[in-house]
Design an enzyme around this catalytic site. Structure first.
Site, PDB file in Angstrom:
ATOM      1  N   ASP A 102       0.710  -1.164  -0.118  1.00  0.00           N
ATOM      2  CA  ASP A 102      -0.030   0.014  -0.066  1.00  0.00           C
ATOM      3  C   ASP A 102       0.828   1.315   0.076  1.00  0.00           C
ATOM      4  O   ASP A 102       1.903   1.151   0.521  1.00  0.00           O
ATOM      5  CB  ASP A 102      -0.964   0.164   1.273  1.00  0.00           C
ATOM      6  CG  ASP A 102      -1.805  -1.260   1.159  1.00  0.00           C
ATOM      7  OD1 ASP A 102      -2.210  -1.624   0.140  1.00  0.00           O
ATOM      8  OD2 ASP A 102      -2.321  -1.496   2.301  1.00  0.00           O
TER       9      ASP A 102
HETATM   10  N1  URA Z   1      -1.633  -5.937   3.424  1.00  0.00           N
HETATM   11  C1  URA Z   1      -2.228  -4.599   3.572  1.00  0.00           C
HETATM   12  O1  URA Z   1      -3.156  -4.442   4.147  1.00  0.00           O
HETATM   13  N2  URA Z   1      -1.335  -3.814   2.928  1.00  0.00           N
HETATM   14  C2  URA Z   1      -0.094  -4.110   2.254  1.00  0.00           C
HETATM   15  O2  URA Z   1       0.369  -3.092   1.660  1.00  0.00           O
HETATM   16  C3  URA Z   1       0.213  -5.470   2.251  1.00  0.00           C
HETATM   17  C4  URA Z   1      -0.431  -6.362   2.858  1.00  0.00           C
END
Ligand code: URA
Length: 233
Positions: A102
């Protein structure tokens, strides 16, 4: 191309490892030991390492410690991408992130131009392990660990079994083998907690090199590439 760069790319070594091998006399060019790391090659030479012929490799494998604030994409009209952090000569090599973190997440991101390897690493069938450190703004209650490990409904999908190591009420390490959108955040939300910071510390047999500050990166060495290959065979 410079000899050290060629040896590093073809043998899967870091540039400094390649230089050390050249200086130690392990590299021959057209049959003679060559110690000049900056020797310019025109591509016609026969280069050997420890007597083994080296072939130019077009594949590049990069470990980045992704910083928060950029997106795991090759280009984006509005946001800074992880590719924007790479040196210009690398940006011309057809690299892309193998997987996604993310925008607000940090940690281990594999960036490569080896499409076949990326495809296998990301295939749900391979169940490649991904380990995340999470800091929580709502505590993780002890009785929720078992629930998380067995699988939780994150909105029409029940997650596969995973491993959770509680570090404190407000932090944990979670290892999952799948990669649904916002998966880790949604898993903790499903048990009444909330992720405020997420960092991937391990992926596909690789450990994040903690010497890399957020935004820094380096090429993988042969051993690390072999570790990935082991996890996807
Ligand atoms: N899970 C999430 O919520 N975000 C990420 O970036 C990776 C795994």
């Amino acid at each position: 191309m410079r000899l050290d760069k060629f040896v590093a790319g073809a043998a899967g070594l870091t540039r400094s490892e390649a230089r050390a091998r050249i200086k130690s006399g392990a590299v021959t060019v057209n049959g003679s030991v060559e110690g000049n790391i900056g020797l310019n090659l025109d591509g016609s030479e026969a280069v050997c390492l420890d007597g083994r012929p080296l072939k130019a490799s077009d594949f590049i494998y990069i470990m980045m410690n992704k910083p928060a604030g950029c997106v795991s994409a090759t280009e984006d009209a509005r946001e800074k991408t992880v590719l924007d952090l790479l040196a210009p000569e690398l940006r011309r090599r057809g690299l892309f992130p193998a997987g996604r973190l993310d925008k607000d997440a940090e940690g281990l991101l594999l960036i490569t131009n080896d499409g076949a390897l990326a495809h296998r690493v990301l295939s749900p069938k391979k169940k490649v392990g991904k380990k995340y450190f999470v800091r929580l703004s709502l505590p993780l209650l002890d009785d929720k660990i078992d629930i998380l490990e067995k699988g939780v409904d994150i909105g029409g999908y029940v997650t596969l079994p995973c491993k959770v190591e509680k570090i404190s009420d407000f932090s944990a390490i979670i290892t999952v083998t799948e990669g649904k959108f916002h998966q880790v955040k949604r898993m903790f939300a499903a048990v009444g907690s909330r992720v405020e910071y997420l960092k991937r510390v391990s992926f596909a047999g690789l450990e994040l090199d903690e010497r890399l500050e957020p935004g820094q990166y380096r090429e993988l060495c042969t051993k690390e590439i072999e570790k990935i290959l082991l996890t996807i065979q």
